[in-house]
Motif scaffolding. Structure first.
Motif, PDB file in Angstrom:
ATOM      1  N   LEU A 142       0.909  -1.127  -0.002  1.00 31.54           N
ATOM      2  CA  LEU A 142      -0.002  -0.077   0.007  1.00 31.54           C
ATOM      3  C   LEU A 142       0.601   1.381  -0.137  1.00 31.54           C
ATOM      4  CD1 LEU A 142      -2.603  -1.162   2.583  1.00 31.54           C
ATOM      5  CD2 LEU A 142      -3.143  -0.684  -0.056  1.00 31.54           C
ATOM      6  N   ALA A 143       1.965   1.135   0.698  1.00 27.78           N
ATOM      7  CA  ALA A 143       2.843   2.590   0.826  1.00 27.78           C
ATOM      8  C   ALA A 143       3.538   2.794  -0.487  1.00 27.78           C
ATOM      9  CB  ALA A 143       3.876   2.147   2.051  1.00 27.78           C
ATOM     10  N   THR A 144       3.767   1.640  -1.198  1.00 27.74           N
ATOM     11  CA  THR A 144       4.737   1.787  -2.394  1.00 27.74           C
ATOM     12  C   THR A 144       3.617   1.523  -3.884  1.00 27.74           C
ATOM     13  OG1 THR A 144       5.189  -0.423  -2.317  1.00 27.74           O
ATOM     14  CG2 THR A 144       6.627   1.099  -1.409  1.00 27.74           C
ATOM     15  N   LYS A 145       2.556   1.305  -3.559  1.00 29.79           N
ATOM     16  CA  LYS A 145       1.476   1.114  -4.845  1.00 29.79           C
ATOM     17  C   LYS A 145       1.677   2.115  -6.059  1.00 29.79           C
ATOM     18  CE  LYS A 145      -2.541   3.595  -3.220  1.00 29.79           C
ATOM     19  NZ  LYS A 145      -2.940   4.379  -4.506  1.00 29.79           N
ATOM     20  N   LYS A 146       2.275   3.039  -6.047  1.00 26.61           N
ATOM     21  CA  LYS A 146       2.451   3.915  -7.166  1.00 26.61           C
ATOM     22  C   LYS A 146       4.044   3.792  -7.582  1.00 26.61           C
ATOM     23  CE  LYS A 146      -0.945   7.635  -6.041  1.00 26.61           C
ATOM     24  NZ  LYS A 146      -1.104   9.089  -5.954  1.00 26.61           N
ATOM     25  N   GLN A 147       4.774   3.185  -6.785  1.00 28.03           N
ATOM     26  CA  GLN A 147       6.348   3.073  -7.245  1.00 28.03           C
ATOM     27  C   GLN A 147       6.490   1.580  -7.495  1.00 28.03           C
ATOM     28  OE1 GLN A 147       5.600   4.476  -4.048  1.00 28.03           O
ATOM     29  NE2 GLN A 147       5.834   6.621  -5.234  1.00 28.03           N
ATOM     30  N   PHE A 148       6.138   0.647  -7.077  1.00 29.20           N
ATOM     31  CA  PHE A 148       6.453  -0.900  -7.430  1.00 29.20           C
ATOM     32  C   PHE A 148       6.105  -1.277  -8.843  1.00 29.20           C
ATOM     33  CE2 PHE A 148       2.281  -1.935  -5.715  1.00 29.20           C
ATOM     34  CZ  PHE A 148       1.776  -2.770  -6.739  1.00 29.20           C
ATOM     35  N   PRO A 149       5.115  -0.667  -9.495  1.00 27.13           N
ATOM     36  CA  PRO A 149       5.120  -1.058 -10.915  1.00 27.13           C
ATOM     37  C   PRO A 149       6.169  -0.482 -11.624  1.00 27.13           C
ATOM     38  CG  PRO A 149       2.887  -0.067 -10.010  1.00 27.13           C
ATOM     39  CD  PRO A 149       3.998   0.154  -8.832  1.00 27.13           C
ATOM     40  N   ARG A 150       6.879   0.464 -11.297  1.00 27.36           N
ATOM     41  CA  ARG A 150       7.896   0.857 -12.235  1.00 27.36           C
ATOM     42  C   ARG A 150       9.193  -0.163 -12.093  1.00 27.36           C
ATOM     43  NH1 ARG A 150       6.627   6.234 -13.216  1.00 27.36           N
ATOM     44  NH2 ARG A 150       5.070   7.450 -11.914  1.00 27.36           N
ATOM     45  N   MET A 151       9.343  -0.767 -11.329  1.00 26.24           N
ATOM     46  CA  MET A 151      10.384  -1.911 -11.189  1.00 26.24           C
ATOM     47  C   MET A 151      10.210  -2.838 -12.511  1.00 26.24           C
ATOM     48  SD  MET A 151      10.899  -2.816  -7.289  1.00 26.24           S
ATOM     49  CE  MET A 151       9.424  -3.445  -7.073  1.00 26.24           C
ATOM     50  N   PHE A 152       8.840  -3.130 -12.901  1.00 32.19           N
ATOM     51  CA  PHE A 152       8.809  -3.907 -13.888  1.00 32.19           C
ATOM     52  C   PHE A 152       8.360  -3.415 -15.192  1.00 32.19           C
ATOM     53  CE2 PHE A 152       7.411  -5.629  -9.817  1.00 32.19           C
ATOM     54  CZ  PHE A 152       8.105  -6.702  -9.851  1.00 32.19           C
TER      55      PHE A 152
END
Length: 481
Positions: A350-360
Protein backbone atom coordinates in the motif's frame (compact mmCIF):
# COMPACT_ATOMS: atom_id res chain seq x y z
CA UNK A 1 -13.03 -14.61 54.88
CA UNK A 2 -12.02 -11.05 54.06
CA UNK A 3 -12.62 -10.21 50.37
CA UNK A 4 -9.30 -8.39 49.87
CA UNK A 5 -7.06 -11.34 50.86
CA UNK A 6 -9.30 -13.60 48.77
CA UNK A 7 -8.80 -11.39 45.68
CA UNK A 8 -5.06 -11.28 46.28
CA UNK A 9 -4.97 -15.06 46.64
CA UNK A 10 -6.93 -15.59 43.39
CA UNK A 11 -4.64 -13.13 41.59
CA UNK A 12 -1.56 -14.93 42.93
CA UNK A 13 -2.93 -18.27 41.72
CA UNK A 14 -3.93 -16.84 38.30
CA UNK A 15 -0.57 -15.18 37.60
CA UNK A 16 1.44 -18.44 37.37
CA UNK A 17 -1.25 -19.82 35.04
CA UNK A 18 -0.90 -16.84 32.71
CA UNK A 19 2.89 -17.11 32.91
CA UNK A 20 2.69 -20.80 32.01
CA UNK A 21 0.48 -20.10 28.98
CA UNK A 22 2.82 -17.33 27.84
CA UNK A 23 5.81 -19.65 28.18
CA UNK A 24 4.10 -22.32 26.08
CA UNK A 25 3.36 -19.78 23.36
CA UNK A 26 6.93 -18.50 23.41
CA UNK A 27 8.35 -22.03 23.27
CA UNK A 28 6.10 -22.83 20.32
CA UNK A 29 7.02 -19.53 18.66
CA UNK A 30 10.71 -20.57 18.80
CA UNK A 31 9.92 -24.03 17.39
CA UNK A 32 8.02 -22.46 14.51
CA UNK A 33 10.88 -20.15 13.54
CA UNK A 34 13.45 -22.95 13.82
CA UNK A 35 11.61 -24.63 10.96
CA UNK A 36 10.18 -21.63 9.09
CA UNK A 37 13.36 -19.50 9.05
CA UNK A 38 15.62 -21.94 7.16
CA UNK A 39 12.67 -23.03 5.00
CA UNK A 40 12.13 -19.43 3.86
CA UNK A 41 15.82 -19.23 2.90
CA UNK A 42 15.45 -22.49 0.96
CA UNK A 43 12.27 -21.38 -0.83
CA UNK A 44 13.68 -18.02 -1.89
CA UNK A 45 16.97 -19.59 -3.05
CA UNK A 46 15.31 -22.32 -5.12
CA UNK A 47 12.81 -19.85 -6.60
CA UNK A 48 15.75 -17.61 -7.52
CA UNK A 49 17.27 -20.35 -9.68
CA UNK A 50 14.59 -19.76 -12.32
CA UNK A 51 14.92 -16.00 -11.89
CA UNK A 52 18.66 -16.23 -12.64
CA UNK A 53 17.98 -18.38 -15.70
CA UNK A 54 15.46 -15.83 -16.98
CA UNK A 55 17.89 -12.97 -16.32
CA UNK A 56 20.64 -14.58 -18.42
CA UNK A 57 18.08 -15.48 -21.11
CA UNK A 58 17.11 -11.80 -21.17
CA UNK A 59 20.66 -10.96 -22.21
CA UNK A 60 20.18 -13.06 -25.33
CA UNK A 61 17.10 -11.15 -26.50
CA UNK A 62 13.40 -10.54 -25.97
CA UNK A 63 12.43 -13.68 -27.89
CA UNK A 64 14.61 -15.91 -25.70
CA UNK A 65 13.35 -14.27 -22.51
CA UNK A 66 9.73 -14.73 -23.56
CA UNK A 67 10.39 -18.38 -24.44
CA UNK A 68 12.03 -19.13 -21.10
CA UNK A 69 9.24 -17.31 -19.25
CA UNK A 70 6.58 -19.39 -21.01
CA UNK A 71 8.35 -22.65 -20.17
CA UNK A 72 8.83 -21.63 -16.54
CA UNK A 73 5.34 -20.23 -15.96
CA UNK A 74 3.31 -22.74 -17.95
CA UNK A 75 5.16 -26.05 -18.23
CA UNK A 76 7.39 -25.99 -15.14
CA UNK A 77 4.54 -24.49 -13.12
CA UNK A 78 2.35 -27.40 -14.18
CA UNK A 79 5.02 -30.02 -13.39
CA UNK A 80 6.11 -28.38 -10.12
CA UNK A 81 2.54 -28.39 -8.84
CA UNK A 82 2.25 -32.13 -9.47
CA UNK A 83 5.69 -33.05 -8.09
CA UNK A 84 5.34 -30.88 -5.01
CA UNK A 85 1.88 -32.28 -4.38
CA UNK A 86 3.02 -35.89 -4.72
CA UNK A 87 5.89 -35.24 -2.33
CA UNK A 88 3.58 -33.57 0.19
CA UNK A 89 2.12 -36.94 1.19
CA UNK A 90 5.36 -37.43 3.12
CA UNK A 91 4.58 -34.37 5.24
CA UNK A 92 1.63 -36.22 6.75
CA UNK A 93 3.15 -39.68 7.07
CA UNK A 94 6.71 -38.76 8.05
CA UNK A 95 5.61 -35.92 10.32
CA UNK A 96 3.21 -38.10 12.31
CA UNK A 97 5.71 -40.97 12.44
CA UNK A 98 8.39 -38.64 13.85
CA UNK A 99 5.95 -37.40 16.48
CA UNK A 100 5.23 -40.99 17.48
CA UNK A 101 8.94 -41.80 17.61
CA UNK A 102 8.56 -44.38 14.81
CA UNK A 103 11.57 -43.50 12.66
CA UNK A 104 12.08 -46.96 11.16
CA UNK A 105 9.64 -46.48 8.25
CA UNK A 106 10.66 -42.97 7.15
CA UNK A 107 13.15 -44.28 4.61
CA UNK A 108 10.53 -46.66 3.18
CA UNK A 109 8.05 -43.79 2.83
CA UNK A 110 10.74 -41.78 1.03
CA UNK A 111 11.47 -44.61 -1.40
CA UNK A 112 7.75 -45.09 -2.14
CA UNK A 113 7.43 -41.39 -2.88
CA UNK A 114 10.47 -41.55 -5.18
CA UNK A 115 8.94 -44.46 -7.11
CA UNK A 116 5.61 -42.65 -7.60
CA UNK A 117 7.27 -39.33 -8.47
CA UNK A 118 9.68 -40.89 -10.99
CA UNK A 119 6.80 -42.66 -12.75
CA UNK A 120 4.94 -39.32 -12.81
CA UNK A 121 8.03 -37.62 -14.27
CA UNK A 122 8.17 -40.25 -17.02
CA UNK A 123 4.48 -39.70 -17.82
CA UNK A 124 4.98 -35.91 -17.89
CA UNK A 125 7.99 -36.02 -20.21
CA UNK A 126 5.88 -35.84 -23.42
CA UNK A 127 4.59 -32.48 -22.16
CA UNK A 128 8.10 -31.11 -22.69
CA UNK A 129 8.77 -33.06 -25.89
CA UNK A 130 5.67 -31.55 -27.52
CA UNK A 131 5.92 -28.20 -25.70
CA UNK A 132 5.91 -26.15 -28.90
CA UNK A 133 2.65 -27.69 -30.14
CA UNK A 134 1.04 -27.39 -26.70
CA UNK A 135 1.91 -23.69 -26.42
CA UNK A 136 0.54 -23.03 -29.91
CA UNK A 137 -2.70 -24.77 -28.90
CA UNK A 138 -2.84 -22.30 -26.00
CA UNK A 139 -2.67 -19.53 -28.64
CA UNK A 140 0.82 -18.39 -27.78
CA UNK A 141 3.01 -16.63 -30.33
CA UNK A 142 4.35 -19.22 -32.85
CA UNK A 143 7.91 -17.83 -32.85
CA UNK A 144 8.07 -17.83 -29.06
CA UNK A 145 6.50 -21.31 -28.95
CA UNK A 146 9.12 -22.74 -31.32
CA UNK A 147 12.02 -21.41 -29.24
CA UNK A 148 10.30 -22.46 -26.01
CA UNK A 149 9.82 -25.98 -27.42
CA UNK A 150 13.55 -26.39 -28.05
CA UNK A 151 14.41 -25.07 -24.58
CA UNK A 152 11.83 -27.38 -22.98
CA UNK A 153 13.42 -30.49 -24.49
CA UNK A 154 16.80 -29.53 -23.08
CA UNK A 155 15.48 -29.17 -19.51
CA UNK A 156 13.80 -32.61 -19.35
CA UNK A 157 16.45 -33.79 -16.83
CA UNK A 158 15.10 -31.12 -14.48
CA UNK A 159 11.75 -32.97 -14.31
CA UNK A 160 13.45 -36.07 -12.92
CA UNK A 161 15.49 -33.95 -10.52
CA UNK A 162 12.20 -32.57 -9.16
CA UNK A 163 10.89 -36.13 -8.76
CA UNK A 164 13.75 -36.90 -6.36
CA UNK A 165 14.06 -33.45 -4.81
CA UNK A 166 10.63 -32.86 -3.28
CA UNK A 167 10.32 -36.22 -1.47
CA UNK A 168 13.85 -35.79 -0.07
CA UNK A 169 12.89 -32.29 1.03
CA UNK A 170 9.78 -33.53 2.88
CA UNK A 171 11.79 -36.34 4.50
CA UNK A 172 14.21 -33.79 5.96
CA UNK A 173 11.54 -31.25 6.91
CA UNK A 174 9.55 -33.83 8.88
CA UNK A 175 12.60 -34.32 11.10
CA UNK A 176 13.27 -30.55 11.30
CA UNK A 177 16.60 -30.99 9.46
CA UNK A 178 16.10 -27.76 7.56
CA UNK A 179 19.37 -25.89 7.98
CA UNK A 180 21.20 -28.30 5.69
CA UNK A 181 18.68 -27.56 2.93
CA UNK A 182 19.09 -23.83 3.47
CA UNK A 183 22.88 -23.99 3.13
CA UNK A 184 22.66 -26.40 0.17
CA UNK A 185 20.17 -24.19 -1.67
CA UNK A 186 22.22 -21.02 -1.12
CA UNK A 187 25.39 -22.76 -2.33
CA UNK A 188 23.52 -24.13 -5.35
CA UNK A 189 22.25 -20.65 -6.17
CA UNK A 190 25.83 -19.32 -6.19
CA UNK A 191 26.94 -22.25 -8.40
CA UNK A 192 23.98 -21.62 -10.70
CA UNK A 193 25.04 -18.01 -11.29
CA UNK A 194 28.58 -19.19 -12.06
CA UNK A 195 27.37 -21.91 -14.46
CA UNK A 196 25.14 -19.49 -16.35
CA UNK A 197 27.99 -17.02 -16.63
CA UNK A 198 30.22 -19.77 -18.06
CA UNK A 199 27.77 -21.42 -20.47
CA UNK A 200 25.68 -18.42 -21.55
CA UNK A 201 28.00 -15.43 -21.33
CA UNK A 202 31.50 -16.88 -21.85
CA UNK A 203 30.87 -19.91 -24.10
CA UNK A 204 27.94 -18.23 -25.90
CA UNK A 205 25.86 -21.41 -25.89
CA UNK A 206 22.57 -19.50 -25.76
CA UNK A 207 19.47 -21.17 -24.34
CA UNK A 208 21.16 -24.57 -24.59
CA UNK A 209 23.78 -23.28 -22.16
CA UNK A 210 21.08 -21.92 -19.86
CA UNK A 211 19.33 -25.30 -19.91
CA UNK A 212 22.56 -27.19 -19.15
CA UNK A 213 23.31 -24.82 -16.27
CA UNK A 214 19.81 -25.33 -14.87
CA UNK A 215 20.01 -29.11 -15.14
CA UNK A 216 23.40 -29.21 -13.44
CA UNK A 217 22.28 -26.91 -10.61
CA UNK A 218 19.10 -28.85 -9.81
CA UNK A 219 20.95 -32.16 -9.89
CA UNK A 220 23.69 -30.79 -7.62
CA UNK A 221 20.97 -29.85 -5.13
CA UNK A 222 19.33 -33.29 -5.37
CA UNK A 223 22.59 -35.25 -5.08
CA UNK A 224 23.58 -33.22 -2.03
CA UNK A 225 20.31 -34.13 -0.29
CA UNK A 226 20.51 -37.81 -1.24
CA UNK A 227 24.11 -38.07 0.01
CA UNK A 228 23.12 -36.35 3.26
CA UNK A 229 20.25 -38.81 3.75
CA UNK A 230 22.09 -42.00 2.75
CA UNK A 231 25.50 -41.50 4.36
CA UNK A 232 24.75 -42.26 7.99
CA UNK A 233 23.22 -39.02 9.27
CA UNK A 234 19.87 -40.76 9.82
CA UNK A 235 20.69 -44.21 11.25
CA UNK A 236 17.13 -44.81 12.49
CA UNK A 237 15.23 -43.30 9.56
CA UNK A 238 17.37 -44.57 6.66
CA UNK A 239 18.55 -48.19 6.68
CA UNK A 240 19.09 -48.55 2.94
CA UNK A 241 16.90 -49.51 0.02
CA UNK A 242 14.24 -52.15 0.72
CA UNK A 243 11.68 -54.19 -1.22
CA UNK A 244 9.09 -52.88 1.30
CA UNK A 245 9.09 -49.70 -0.78
CA UNK A 246 7.02 -51.58 -3.38
CA UNK A 247 4.40 -52.67 -0.83
CA UNK A 248 1.26 -50.67 0.00
CA UNK A 249 1.90 -48.43 -3.01
CA UNK A 250 -1.84 -48.18 -3.74
CA UNK A 251 -2.64 -46.57 -0.39
CA UNK A 252 0.41 -44.36 -0.67
CA UNK A 253 -0.57 -43.34 -4.20
CA UNK A 254 -4.06 -42.33 -3.04
CA UNK A 255 -2.67 -39.95 -0.42
CA UNK A 256 -0.04 -38.65 -2.87
CA UNK A 257 -2.62 -37.94 -5.57
CA UNK A 258 -4.91 -36.22 -3.05
CA UNK A 259 -1.99 -33.99 -2.01
CA UNK A 260 -1.15 -33.24 -5.64
CA UNK A 261 -4.75 -32.36 -6.53
CA UNK A 262 -5.08 -30.08 -3.48
CA UNK A 263 -1.91 -28.13 -4.27
CA UNK A 264 -2.38 -28.07 -8.05
CA UNK A 265 -5.85 -26.58 -7.75
CA UNK A 266 -4.24 -23.83 -5.67
CA UNK A 267 -1.22 -23.23 -7.92
CA UNK A 268 -3.18 -23.26 -11.19
CA UNK A 269 -5.83 -20.86 -9.86
CA UNK A 270 -3.91 -17.71 -10.71
CA UNK A 271 -2.57 -19.21 -13.95
CA UNK A 272 -6.20 -19.56 -15.01
CA UNK A 273 -6.75 -15.91 -14.11
CA UNK A 274 -4.14 -14.83 -16.67
CA UNK A 275 -5.96 -16.85 -19.36
CA UNK A 276 -9.26 -15.14 -18.45
CA UNK A 277 -7.69 -11.68 -18.43
CA UNK A 278 -6.19 -12.38 -21.86
CA UNK A 279 -9.63 -11.99 -23.42
CA UNK A 280 -10.26 -8.46 -22.12
CA UNK A 281 -9.97 -5.27 -24.15
CA UNK A 282 -6.39 -3.94 -24.01
CA UNK A 283 -5.42 -7.49 -23.01
CA UNK A 284 -1.69 -6.75 -23.17
CA UNK A 285 -1.95 -4.05 -20.50
CA UNK A 286 -4.30 -6.16 -18.38
CA UNK A 287 -2.06 -9.23 -18.56
CA UNK A 288 1.07 -7.17 -17.82
CA UNK A 289 -0.50 -5.52 -14.76
CA UNK A 290 -1.85 -8.81 -13.42
CA UNK A 291 1.47 -10.57 -14.08
CA UNK A 292 3.35 -7.89 -12.12
CA UNK A 293 1.03 -8.32 -9.15
CA UNK A 294 1.21 -12.11 -9.28
CA UNK A 295 5.03 -11.94 -9.36
CA UNK A 296 4.99 -9.84 -6.20
CA UNK A 297 2.48 -12.20 -4.62
CA UNK A 298 4.75 -15.15 -5.43
CA UNK A 299 7.72 -13.41 -3.79
CA UNK A 300 5.64 -12.86 -0.65
CA UNK A 301 4.47 -16.48 -0.89
CA UNK A 302 8.09 -17.66 -0.79
CA UNK A 303 8.25 -16.23 2.74
CA UNK A 304 4.88 -17.48 3.95
CA UNK A 305 5.60 -20.91 2.44
CA UNK A 306 7.95 -21.41 5.37
CA UNK A 307 4.95 -21.27 7.71
CA UNK A 308 3.07 -23.78 5.53
CA UNK A 309 5.91 -26.23 6.05
CA UNK A 310 6.33 -25.51 9.76
CA UNK A 311 2.56 -25.80 10.33
CA UNK A 312 2.39 -29.18 8.59
CA UNK A 313 5.47 -30.46 10.46
CA UNK A 314 4.41 -29.21 13.90
CA UNK A 315 0.76 -30.36 13.57
CA UNK A 316 1.85 -33.78 12.29
CA UNK A 317 4.47 -34.12 15.05
CA UNK A 318 2.01 -33.24 17.82
CA UNK A 319 -0.73 -35.51 16.49
CA UNK A 320 1.74 -38.33 16.04
CA UNK A 321 2.89 -37.81 19.63
CA UNK A 322 -0.73 -38.06 20.82
CA UNK A 323 -0.80 -34.42 21.95
CA UNK A 324 -3.98 -32.73 20.58
CA UNK A 325 -3.51 -29.67 22.83
CA UNK A 326 -0.08 -29.15 21.33
CA UNK A 327 -1.59 -29.34 17.84
CA UNK A 328 -4.17 -26.65 18.70
CA UNK A 329 -1.49 -24.48 20.29
CA UNK A 330 0.77 -24.60 17.23
CA UNK A 331 -2.18 -23.72 14.96
CA UNK A 332 -2.87 -20.60 17.03
CA UNK A 333 0.79 -19.55 16.99
CA UNK A 334 1.07 -20.08 13.24
CA UNK A 335 -2.08 -18.07 12.48
CA UNK A 336 -0.83 -15.19 14.64
CA UNK A 337 2.64 -15.10 13.05
CA UNK A 338 1.33 -15.43 9.49
CA UNK A 339 -1.22 -12.66 10.08
CA UNK A 340 1.54 -10.33 11.31
CA UNK A 341 3.81 -11.17 8.37
CA UNK A 342 0.94 -10.76 5.91
CA UNK A 343 0.02 -7.39 7.43
CA UNK A 344 3.62 -6.18 7.08
CA UNK A 345 3.72 -7.14 3.39
CA UNK A 346 0.29 -5.55 2.82
CA UNK A 347 1.42 -2.26 4.37
CA UNK A 348 4.55 -2.26 2.17
CA UNK A 349 2.43 -2.78 -0.95
CA UNK A 350 0.00 0.00 0.00
CA UNK A 351 2.84 2.40 0.81
CA UNK A 352 4.52 1.76 -2.56
CA UNK A 353 1.52 1.13 -4.83
CA UNK A 354 2.56 3.98 -7.13
CA UNK A 355 6.22 3.01 -7.11
CA UNK A 356 6.49 -0.81 -7.31
CA UNK A 357 5.03 -1.06 -10.87
CA UNK A 358 7.99 1.02 -12.14
CA UNK A 359 10.34 -1.84 -11.21
CA UNK A 360 8.69 -3.97 -13.91
CA UNK A 361 7.55 -1.60 -16.64
CA UNK A 362 8.19 1.84 -18.14
CA UNK A 363 4.83 1.96 -19.92
CA UNK A 364 2.65 4.58 -18.23
CA UNK A 365 -0.62 2.79 -18.90
CA UNK A 366 0.75 -0.43 -17.36
CA UNK A 367 2.04 1.49 -14.33
CA UNK A 368 -1.32 3.20 -13.88
CA UNK A 369 -3.34 -0.02 -14.21
CA UNK A 370 -1.03 -1.90 -11.83
CA UNK A 371 -1.24 0.88 -9.25
CA UNK A 372 -5.03 0.53 -9.25
CA UNK A 373 -4.55 -3.11 -8.23
CA UNK A 374 -2.46 -2.13 -5.19
CA UNK A 375 -5.36 -2.43 -2.73
CA UNK A 376 -6.53 -5.83 -3.95
CA UNK A 377 -2.91 -7.05 -4.09
CA UNK A 378 -2.34 -6.01 -0.46
CA UNK A 379 -5.54 -7.73 0.64
CA UNK A 380 -4.66 -10.83 -1.39
CA UNK A 381 -1.22 -11.12 0.22
CA UNK A 382 -2.72 -10.76 3.70
CA UNK A 383 -5.37 -13.44 3.11
CA UNK A 384 -3.01 -15.87 1.36
CA UNK A 385 -0.50 -15.48 4.21
CA UNK A 386 -3.09 -16.95 6.57
CA UNK A 387 -4.35 -19.36 3.92
CA UNK A 388 -0.93 -20.99 3.60
CA UNK A 389 -1.06 -21.88 7.30
CA UNK A 390 -4.44 -23.61 7.04
CA UNK A 391 -3.02 -25.58 4.09
CA UNK A 392 -0.14 -26.65 6.30
CA UNK A 393 -2.58 -27.72 9.03
CA UNK A 394 -4.56 -29.75 6.47
CA UNK A 395 -1.42 -31.53 5.26
CA UNK A 396 -0.20 -32.20 8.79
CA UNK A 397 -3.57 -33.70 9.75
CA UNK A 398 -3.95 -35.69 6.52
CA UNK A 399 -7.00 -33.82 5.16
CA UNK A 400 -5.72 -33.52 1.58
CA UNK A 401 -8.69 -35.30 0.01
CA UNK A 402 -11.22 -33.13 1.85
CA UNK A 403 -9.44 -29.83 1.14
CA UNK A 404 -9.07 -30.77 -2.54
CA UNK A 405 -12.89 -30.74 -2.79
CA UNK A 406 -13.06 -27.43 -0.92
CA UNK A 407 -10.45 -25.91 -3.27
CA UNK A 408 -12.29 -27.08 -6.37
CA UNK A 409 -15.60 -25.65 -5.17
CA UNK A 410 -14.25 -22.30 -3.98
CA UNK A 411 -11.84 -21.70 -6.86
CA UNK A 412 -13.33 -23.29 -9.96
CA UNK A 413 -17.05 -23.35 -9.20
CA UNK A 414 -17.20 -19.92 -7.50
CA UNK A 415 -14.03 -17.82 -8.01
CA UNK A 416 -13.24 -18.17 -11.72
CA UNK A 417 -16.83 -18.09 -13.11
CA UNK A 418 -17.71 -15.14 -10.86
CA UNK A 419 -14.51 -13.41 -12.00
CA UNK A 420 -15.42 -13.89 -15.66
CA UNK A 421 -18.92 -12.52 -14.92
CA UNK A 422 -17.57 -9.38 -13.22
CA UNK A 423 -14.81 -8.86 -15.74
CA UNK A 424 -16.85 -9.28 -18.92
CA UNK A 425 -20.57 -8.95 -18.15
CA UNK A 426 -20.23 -6.05 -15.71
CA UNK A 427 -17.18 -4.54 -17.48
CA UNK A 428 -15.11 -4.38 -14.29
CA UNK A 429 -12.04 -5.65 -16.12
CA UNK A 430 -9.02 -7.09 -14.36
CA UNK A 431 -10.08 -5.62 -10.99
CA UNK A 432 -13.41 -7.42 -11.11
CA UNK A 433 -11.73 -10.70 -12.05
CA UNK A 434 -9.22 -10.44 -9.21
CA UNK A 435 -11.75 -9.40 -6.58
CA UNK A 436 -13.87 -12.44 -7.47
CA UNK A 437 -10.85 -14.71 -7.26
CA UNK A 438 -9.90 -13.18 -3.94
CA UNK A 439 -13.44 -13.95 -2.81
CA UNK A 440 -12.83 -17.58 -3.72
CA UNK A 441 -9.61 -17.62 -1.68
CA UNK A 442 -11.34 -15.97 1.28
CA UNK A 443 -14.24 -18.45 1.11
CA UNK A 444 -11.78 -21.35 1.05
CA UNK A 445 -9.92 -20.00 4.07
CA UNK A 446 -13.14 -19.52 6.05
CA UNK A 447 -14.36 -23.04 5.26
CA UNK A 448 -11.07 -24.64 6.31
CA UNK A 449 -11.07 -22.53 9.50
CA UNK A 450 -14.57 -23.85 10.26
CA UNK A 451 -13.31 -27.39 9.69
CA UNK A 452 -10.39 -26.74 12.05
CA UNK A 453 -12.70 -25.23 14.69
CA UNK A 454 -15.16 -28.13 14.55
CA UNK A 455 -12.48 -30.82 14.56
CA UNK A 456 -12.23 -33.22 17.49
CA UNK A 457 -8.46 -33.08 17.92
CA UNK A 458 -8.44 -35.95 20.40
CA UNK A 459 -9.93 -38.09 17.63
CA UNK A 460 -7.36 -36.76 15.14
CA UNK A 461 -4.56 -37.80 17.51
CA UNK A 462 -6.04 -41.31 17.72
CA UNK A 463 -6.31 -41.47 13.93
CA UNK A 464 -2.67 -40.40 13.64
CA UNK A 465 -1.73 -43.20 16.06
CA UNK A 466 -3.67 -45.69 13.93
CA UNK A 467 -2.10 -44.38 10.73
CA UNK A 468 1.41 -44.69 12.15
CA UNK A 469 0.70 -48.19 13.48
CA UNK A 470 -0.98 -49.40 10.26
CA UNK A 471 1.41 -47.80 7.78
CA UNK A 472 4.45 -47.95 9.93
CA UNK A 473 6.92 -50.11 11.74
CA UNK A 474 4.72 -52.44 13.80
CA UNK A 475 2.80 -54.03 10.96
CA UNK A 476 5.27 -53.83 8.12
CA UNK A 477 8.22 -54.99 10.14
CA UNK A 478 6.21 -58.08 11.04
CA UNK A 479 5.67 -58.69 7.35
CA UNK A 480 9.39 -58.37 6.79
CA UNK A 481 10.35 -60.83 9.53
Amino acid sequence: MDEKPMKLWKKAMYFPYRTQIGKKWMDEFKKVWRIAGPTIITSVSVFSLDVITAAFAGQLGDLELAAVSEVQNVLLGFVTGIMLGLGSALETLCGQAVGAGEFNMLGIYLQRSWIISLVAALLLTPTFVFASDILKLLRQDPKISDVAGKFAIWIIPEIFASALNYPAEKFLQAQSKVWFMAFASMLTLAIHVLLNWIFVSKLSMGLVGAAIAGNMSFWILVVAKVIYIACGWFPEAWTGFSYLAFKSLTKFLKLSVSSAVMLCLEIWYYTAAILIVGGLKDAAVAVDSLSICINLQVWALMFTLGFTISASVRVANELGAGNPKGAKLTIGVHVLISAIVGAVFAVIILATKKQFPRMFSKEQNVISETSKLGYVLALTIFITSIQTVVHGVAIGAGWQFLVAFVNFGCYYVFGLPFGALLGYKFNLGVQGIWYAMLGGSFLQTIIVFVIIGRTNWNKEALQAETRVRTWGGTVENQQDS
